[in-house]
Design an enzyme around this catalytic site. Sequence first.
Site, PDB file in Angstrom:
ATOM      1  N   LYS A  27     -27.387  -8.255  35.703  1.00 54.90           N
ATOM      2  CA  LYS A  27     -26.562  -9.065  34.803  1.00 54.90           C
ATOM      3  C   LYS A  27     -27.287 -10.370  34.501  1.00 54.90           C
ATOM      4  CE  LYS A  27     -22.353 -11.859  34.893  1.00 54.90           C
ATOM      5  NZ  LYS A  27     -21.083 -12.174  35.526  1.00 54.90           N
ATOM      6  N   GLU A  53     -13.040 -22.711  36.695  1.00 55.29           N
ATOM      7  CA  GLU A  53     -13.704 -21.981  37.787  1.00 55.29           C
ATOM      8  C   GLU A  53     -14.083 -22.870  38.967  1.00 55.29           C
ATOM      9  OE1 GLU A  53     -16.784 -19.367  36.469  1.00 55.29           O
ATOM     10  OE2 GLU A  53     -17.190 -18.655  38.502  1.00 55.29           O
TER      11      GLU A  53
HETATM   12  C1  LIG Z   1     -20.473 -18.758  30.976  1.00 52.09           C
HETATM   13  C2  LIG Z   1     -19.199 -19.154  30.787  1.00 52.09           C
HETATM   14  O1  LIG Z   1     -18.152 -18.674  31.515  1.00 52.09           O
HETATM   15  C3  LIG Z   1     -18.383 -17.840  32.643  1.00 52.09           C
HETATM   16  C4  LIG Z   1     -18.591 -16.446  32.241  1.00 52.09           C
HETATM   17  C5  LIG Z   1     -17.547 -15.558  32.168  1.00 52.09           C
HETATM   18  C6  LIG Z   1     -17.773 -14.174  31.620  1.00 52.09           C
HETATM   19  O2  LIG Z   1     -18.913 -13.817  31.347  1.00 52.09           O
HETATM   20  O3  LIG Z   1     -16.807 -13.419  31.437  1.00 52.09           O
HETATM   21  C7  LIG Z   1     -16.279 -15.927  32.619  1.00 52.09           C
HETATM   22  C8  LIG Z   1     -16.074 -17.121  33.208  1.00 52.09           C
HETATM   23  C9  LIG Z   1     -17.184 -17.999  33.562  1.00 52.09           C
HETATM   24  O4  LIG Z   1     -17.628 -17.705  34.842  1.00 52.09           O
HETATM   25  C10 LIG Z   1     -18.872 -20.218  29.799  1.00 52.09           C
HETATM   26  O5  LIG Z   1     -17.704 -20.591  29.705  1.00 52.09           O
HETATM   27  O6  LIG Z   1     -19.779 -20.699  29.113  1.00 52.09           O
END
Ligand SMILES: C=C(O[C@@H]1C=C(C(=O)O)C=C[C@H]1O)C(=O)O
Length: 400
Positions: free
Chosen positions: A158, A203
């Site tokens: 990922k 988060e």
């Molecule tokens: C990378 C971001 O968010 C992150 C990525 C996420 C995802 O890929 O689903 C979800 C929440 C966060 O951990 C962002 O807000 O820029």
Amino acid sequence: MRAVSRPLAEVVDRPVDLNDVARGDGYLFVRDGVGFAGRGVAARVPADEAVEFLAAVEHDDRAGGVNGPIALGALPFRPGADAELIVPAVVVGKDADGRQWITEIDDDDVRDAGPLLPEVEPEPTSASWTIEPLVDTDRYLAAVAAARDAVRAGTLQKAVIARPIEVRADRPIDVHTVLRRLKATFGSSHRFSIDGFIGASPELLVAVDGGVVSSFPLAGTTRTTGDDELDAKLAAELHASEKNRIEHAAAIEMVRDTLLPFCSYLDWAPEPEIVKVANVQHLGSRAEGMLSKPHATVIELVRALQPTPAVGGHPREAAIELIEQVEGFERGVYGGTVGWCDANGDGRWAVSLRCAELSDDRRSARLVAGGGIVADSDPLSELAETQAKFQAMLSALIRP
Ligand SMILES: C=C(O[C@@H]1C=C(C(=O)O)C=C[C@H]1O)C(=O)O
């Protein structure tokens, strides 16, 4: 250096909103009314020396068992990068039990922190705005495709690909007003303001509170629509989606494997839950445990965890290398972490997301948003996800 803590009621006789203490020129880290606002700068200290620095401050705790002086700030995305934390001259703290106190550094050479509360209300002025991608959309879409292909080829599990935009206003952006709007719409997110770096992150990277450690990694995203029934359907689809489960698993496994060696035990929710904020919904997995003694400080845990696969990828080094090759911009503090620590090594750190970096003249802001890319990711859906994520800050900044 000496510090004195007193009940807030000894100093002010009206309710205090931490956003008003921080306003445009102070410091803020708060969630659901629990946290800190600071004013003035007593010291700037390297993040890795902050706990030791605070432990050397003589603390006269007349409020009874409060944190005392704290250091707060932001650490960049790149792991191990140097960063300074700020020890505010004055801090107002609120805890989950409803206690409110003020801690003041009692030093002659500490810069004037100004009045605790504003003398005038912020004036929500309107302005005209322009928004411009700082990386071409085509380049972003190609970066997503490159990350997806790297996963398909087996180089990575990922990688999170992000893109920056710039918001320009024809007059300075009033941070105090923006913080009030974030409180109204994102009260349960970690809202922060540190030297022009502001945001509302849902988060939790890691928190330490007297030996108890917790973390709440998020990964896997769908939109919200304003229609509760449709949102519930989208949430159910998110929960059932294989692609999002893969993205989520990569993040929680790394957080768990990193925290475990520091813990005498660590509990995980067996199934991810839905975390809904105003603009998006995520899959989240809560973890809580006890740190083994002598316990690691929150800064040590931050250094071990950051960046998690929620913002970097897995394996970490390969993901960071790919990100730097294909994204086409410097992340800086985006995807890093923002929070505070005290003299006991306690503290709370959020992932630096849904944030804006204001220029010194406060007439422009850089916003960054991204998403996790796996084998089945579709570039245009990812673009839409970044647009939904940008809404958090755009809706607080832009009121034409
Ligand atoms: C990378 C971001 O968010 C992150 C990525 C996420 C995802 O890929 O689903 C979800 C929440 C966060 O951990 C962002 O807000 O820029």
